[in-house]
Design a protein around this motif. Structure first.
Motif, PDB file in Angstrom:
ATOM      1  N   CYS A  89       7.377 -62.605 -91.256  1.00 34.39           N
ATOM      2  CA  CYS A  89       7.935 -62.126 -92.514  1.00 34.39           C
ATOM      3  C   CYS A  89       6.815 -61.584 -93.388  1.00 34.39           C
ATOM      4  O   CYS A  89       5.752 -62.183 -93.480  1.00 34.39           O
ATOM      5  CB  CYS A  89       8.636 -63.288 -93.215  1.00 34.39           C
TER       6      CYS A  89
ATOM      7  N   LYS B  36       7.552 -60.766 -96.663  1.00 37.07           N
ATOM      8  CA  LYS B  36       8.124 -60.741 -98.009  1.00 37.07           C
ATOM      9  C   LYS B  36       7.388 -61.625 -98.996  1.00 37.07           C
ATOM     10  O   LYS B  36       7.448 -61.403-100.199  1.00 37.07           O
ATOM     11  CB  LYS B  36       9.605 -61.136 -97.937  1.00 37.07           C
ATOM     12  N   PHE B  37       6.727 -62.621 -98.531  1.00 37.20           N
ATOM     13  CA  PHE B  37       5.924 -63.486 -99.400  1.00 37.20           C
ATOM     14  C   PHE B  37       6.680 -63.983-100.631  1.00 37.20           C
ATOM     15  O   PHE B  37       6.256 -63.766-101.765  1.00 37.20           O
ATOM     16  CB  PHE B  37       4.611 -62.786 -99.808  1.00 37.20           C
ATOM     17  N   CYS B  38       7.795 -64.639-100.402  1.00 37.05           N
ATOM     18  CA  CYS B  38       8.463 -65.327-101.513  1.00 37.05           C
ATOM     19  C   CYS B  38       7.488 -66.393-102.020  1.00 37.05           C
ATOM     20  O   CYS B  38       6.754 -67.001-101.240  1.00 37.05           O
ATOM     21  CB  CYS B  38       9.765 -65.963-101.039  1.00 37.05           C
TER      22      CYS B  38
ATOM     23  N   PHE C  23       7.528 -69.372-102.843  1.00 39.42           N
ATOM     24  CA  PHE C  23       7.603 -70.784-102.461  1.00 39.42           C
ATOM     25  C   PHE C  23       7.388 -71.028-100.980  1.00 39.42           C
ATOM     26  O   PHE C  23       7.324 -72.159-100.530  1.00 39.42           O
ATOM     27  CB  PHE C  23       8.993 -71.342-102.841  1.00 39.42           C
ATOM     28  N   CYS C  24       7.286 -69.957-100.178  1.00 43.54           N
ATOM     29  CA  CYS C  24       7.534 -70.079 -98.740  1.00 43.54           C
ATOM     30  C   CYS C  24       6.273 -69.974 -97.879  1.00 43.54           C
ATOM     31  O   CYS C  24       5.416 -69.118 -98.106  1.00 43.54           O
ATOM     32  CB  CYS C  24       8.534 -68.995 -98.334  1.00 43.54           C
TER      33      CYS C  24
ATOM     34  N   VAL D  40       6.408 -69.361 -94.541  1.00 43.32           N
ATOM     35  CA  VAL D  40       6.656 -68.616 -93.301  1.00 43.32           C
ATOM     36  C   VAL D  40       5.690 -67.429 -93.086  1.00 43.32           C
ATOM     37  O   VAL D  40       5.166 -67.259 -91.981  1.00 43.32           O
ATOM     38  CB  VAL D  40       8.141 -68.179 -93.200  1.00 43.32           C
ATOM     39  N   PRO D  41       5.423 -66.593 -94.116  1.00 38.12           N
ATOM     40  CA  PRO D  41       4.505 -65.478 -93.855  1.00 38.12           C
ATOM     41  C   PRO D  41       3.119 -65.941 -93.398  1.00 38.12           C
ATOM     42  O   PRO D  41       2.416 -65.209 -92.703  1.00 38.12           O
ATOM     43  CB  PRO D  41       4.410 -64.771 -95.210  1.00 38.12           C
TER      44      PRO D  41
ATOM     45  N   GLN E  45      13.183 -64.690 -88.515  1.00 38.29           N
ATOM     46  CA  GLN E  45      12.957 -65.188 -89.881  1.00 38.29           C
ATOM     47  C   GLN E  45      13.536 -64.213 -90.893  1.00 38.29           C
ATOM     48  O   GLN E  45      13.952 -64.589 -91.964  1.00 38.29           O
ATOM     49  CB  GLN E  45      11.457 -65.373 -90.153  1.00 38.29           C
ATOM     50  N   ASN E  46      13.518 -62.952 -90.508  1.00 40.69           N
ATOM     51  CA  ASN E  46      14.021 -61.873 -91.360  1.00 40.69           C
ATOM     52  C   ASN E  46      14.794 -60.932 -90.454  1.00 40.69           C
ATOM     53  O   ASN E  46      14.432 -59.788 -90.276  1.00 40.69           O
ATOM     54  CB  ASN E  46      12.825 -61.142 -91.961  1.00 40.69           C
TER      55      ASN E  46
ATOM     56  N   HIS F 226      17.904 -61.243 -95.194  1.00 39.33           N
ATOM     57  CA  HIS F 226      17.439 -61.098 -96.577  1.00 39.33           C
ATOM     58  C   HIS F 226      18.313 -60.049 -97.264  1.00 39.33           C
ATOM     59  O   HIS F 226      18.555 -58.996 -96.680  1.00 39.33           O
ATOM     60  CB  HIS F 226      15.979 -60.667 -96.587  1.00 39.33           C
TER      61      HIS F 226
ATOM     62  N   ARG G 113      11.677 -62.168-104.951  1.00 38.70           N
ATOM     63  CA  ARG G 113      12.756 -61.878-104.008  1.00 38.70           C
ATOM     64  C   ARG G 113      13.074 -60.381-103.946  1.00 38.70           C
ATOM     65  O   ARG G 113      13.698 -59.927-102.988  1.00 38.70           O
ATOM     66  CB  ARG G 113      14.021 -62.666-104.379  1.00 38.70           C
TER      67      ARG G 113
HETATM   68 FE1  SF4 Z   1      10.208 -64.535 -95.826  1.00 36.35          FE
HETATM   69 FE2  SF4 Z   1      12.506 -65.893 -96.118  1.00 36.35          FE
HETATM   70 FE3  SF4 Z   1      10.148 -67.121 -96.538  1.00 36.35          FE
HETATM   71 FE4  SF4 Z   1      11.014 -65.274 -98.285  1.00 36.35          FE
HETATM   72  S1  SF4 Z   1      12.001 -67.267 -97.825  1.00 36.35           S
HETATM   73  S2  SF4 Z   1       8.936 -65.417 -97.423  1.00 36.35           S
HETATM   74  S3  SF4 Z   1      12.071 -63.831 -96.922  1.00 36.35           S
HETATM   75  S4  SF4 Z   1      10.890 -66.288 -94.575  1.00 36.35           S
END
Ligand code: SF4
Ligand code: 5AD
Length: 457
Positions: free
Chosen positions: A169, A171-173, A175-176, A178-179, A213-214, A252, A291
């Motif tokens: 991902c 997107k770098f939300c 809080f997340c 995953v990236p 993930q996306n 997303h 977001r």
């Molecule tokens: Fe990516 Fe989803 Fe995490 Fe946002 S919440 S950074 S869209 S994986």
């Protein structure tokens, strides 16, 4: 000794998302040529893989306490002269590889989600070496070019299967993690996805859930050399004879393109149930979360989806207590829930993840405020979920039967909305779709009666 032919036990423990379930199956596949066969318990295993998840609170602590238990098994086996290779995979391994080896030196292999195709080589190195092997690269080569395709569906009974089409991902939300743990967004080529899907269908799958993930950011290379989006991929998958149902997760809102919305109108195989996380209903917090859309844009998207497919139902993720969230922001989330109406949802208290922007942000919300907000939010979502399930009673829905139920003569299946449904019926319906009139609703399932015994594919 022909170590490649010797049968060895493999026990995989999987935590977290469906992507991890899929990855565990792929790791099992890649180890099969080395003689590894799945076993039920760690004490029967020559290799144990703990496939971890970093999303949840205190993720690393849970890993260390499980590793503590596995160490006892490893020591007991060693006392009997049997070696156990202990591997930690998944997102905690990616994020905290060095820490794992420092705190749990009895771990033999630490590998991140992008290096599963190198697992056989790591096992060979671990078998030779005294020290641990760590591989948490984001390699230049694409793991899907090196992994064998899924040979069979991963779920018991094999009627439903997962298929990863996209990972990572960008997107770098706020809080997340995953990236950082899954790396940059990348998509599998169309041919490779279609080949794996056909193989799954040949081994009995009737429903495939595309994972990423996306997932709706999918942009795989098509056989024509052009980039294909998810809508086009779904169209090709829908043409596979025998594949009755297609789902995809997680999406997303920003990547929900018109072509995909149109796909929900035009492709009967695309199930009318969409997991479309919104996280918050406040524009301020959506901006702070990075977001990239407003609450009004989400509402508009839902309208367009319902326009295309009137019976579509929505599921979402919500976070309460993101840094800076005021009472008014929280109320905006409650209002969005009332306006949209969700069939199902997952909701979480914000919890800081080291290294993410929100973790260091000012105005963290006190724990008791988060607790109160989560309770109110979950009560509202529960009411909506109950109303949705109650609304199916008396209706006729197509059910895909996935196996026998718990009681004799009973079948178990899924509605288009993933609700478990039980009916009395013959085993010959397993793997088939039949029309069921829903008669009763329980906490987590529905029951009904077959209104036509003749299955249609
Ligand atoms: Fe990516 Fe989803 Fe995490 Fe946002 S919440 S950074 S869209 S994986
Ligand atoms: N705190 C709380 N919830 C989180 N999620 C992801 N990171 C966090 C965090 N730091 C939730 C989001 C996401 C889901 C998979 O987990 O709602 O959509």
């Amino acid at each position: 000794m022909e170590s490649g032919r010797e049968v060895k036990g493999l026990h995989v423990i999987t935590w977290g998302c469906q992507m991890n379930v899929y990855d565990s199956a792929r790791m099992t596949d890649v180890l099969r040529p080395l003689g590894y066969q799945s076993v039920e318990t760690p004490d029967a295993a020559d290799m144990v893989i703990l496939n971890t998840c970093h999303i949840r609170d205190r993720a690393a602590e849970k890993v260390f306490s499980e590793l503590g238990r596995l160490r006892l098994v490893k020591d007991a086996r060693a006392a009997e002269g049997r070696r156990t290779i202990l591997a930690v995979a998944g997102c905690v391994a990616q994020a905290e590889g060095a820490e794992i080896l420092a705190r749990a030196p009895y771990v033999d292999i630490v590998l991140g989600p992008q290096t599963y195709h190198r697992l056989p080589e790591m096992v060979a190195r671990a078998a030779r070496a005294a020290g641990a092997v760590i591989d948490t690269d984001f390699p230049a080569e694409q793991k899907f070019d090196f992994l064998p395709d899924a040979q069979a569906p991963q779920t018991p009974g094999g009627i439903t299967a997962f298929l990863t089409i996209q990972e990572g991902c960008d997107k770098f939300c706020s809080f997340c993690v995953v990236p950082y743990t899954r790396g940059a967004e990348s998509s599998r080529p169309v041919d490779s996805v279609l080949r794996e899907a056909r193989r799954l269908v040949e081994s009995g799958a009737r429903e495939i859930t595309l994972l990423g993930q996306n997932v709706n950011a999918y942009h795989g290379e098509g056989p024509d050399g052009r980039v294909w989006g998810l809508a086009r991929l779904a169209e090709s998958l829908a043409a596979i004879p025998g594949l009755a149902r297609i789902r995809y997760t997680t999406s997303h809102p920003r990547d929900m393109e018109d072509a995909l919305i149109a796909g929900h109108r035009d492709l009967p195989a695309l199930m009318p149930f969409l997991h479309l996380p919104v996280q918050s209903g406040s524009d301020r917090i959506l901006a702070a979360m990075n977001r990239g859309h407003t609450a009004a844009e989400y509402r508009d998207l839902v309208l367009r989806l319902r326009d295309a497919r009137p019976d579509i139902a929505l599921s979402s993720d919500f976070i309460v207590g993101h840094p800076g969230e005021s009472d008014a922001d929280f109320e905006a989330t409650m209002q969005l829930i009332r306006d949209v109406g969700f069939a199902q949802a997952f909701s979480f208290k914000y919890s800081p993840r080291p290294g993410t922007p929100a973790a260091g942000a000012p105005m963290q919300v006190p724990e008791d405020v988060k607790d109160a907000r989560l309770q109110a939010l979950q009560a509202l979502l529960r009411t909506q979920q109950d109303a949705f399930n109650a609304g199916t009673v008396g209706r006729v829905v197509p059910v895909l039967f996935t196996g026998r139920g718990r009681k004799p003569g009973q079948l178990s299946g899924r509605s288009p909305y993933l609700q478990p449904v039980h009916v009395d019926g013959p085993d010959t319906l397993i793997g088939q779709i039949a029309q069921v009139e829903i008669r009763e609703r329980y906490t987590n399932s529905l029951s009904g009666t077959l209104i036509q015994e003749r299955a249609f594919a």
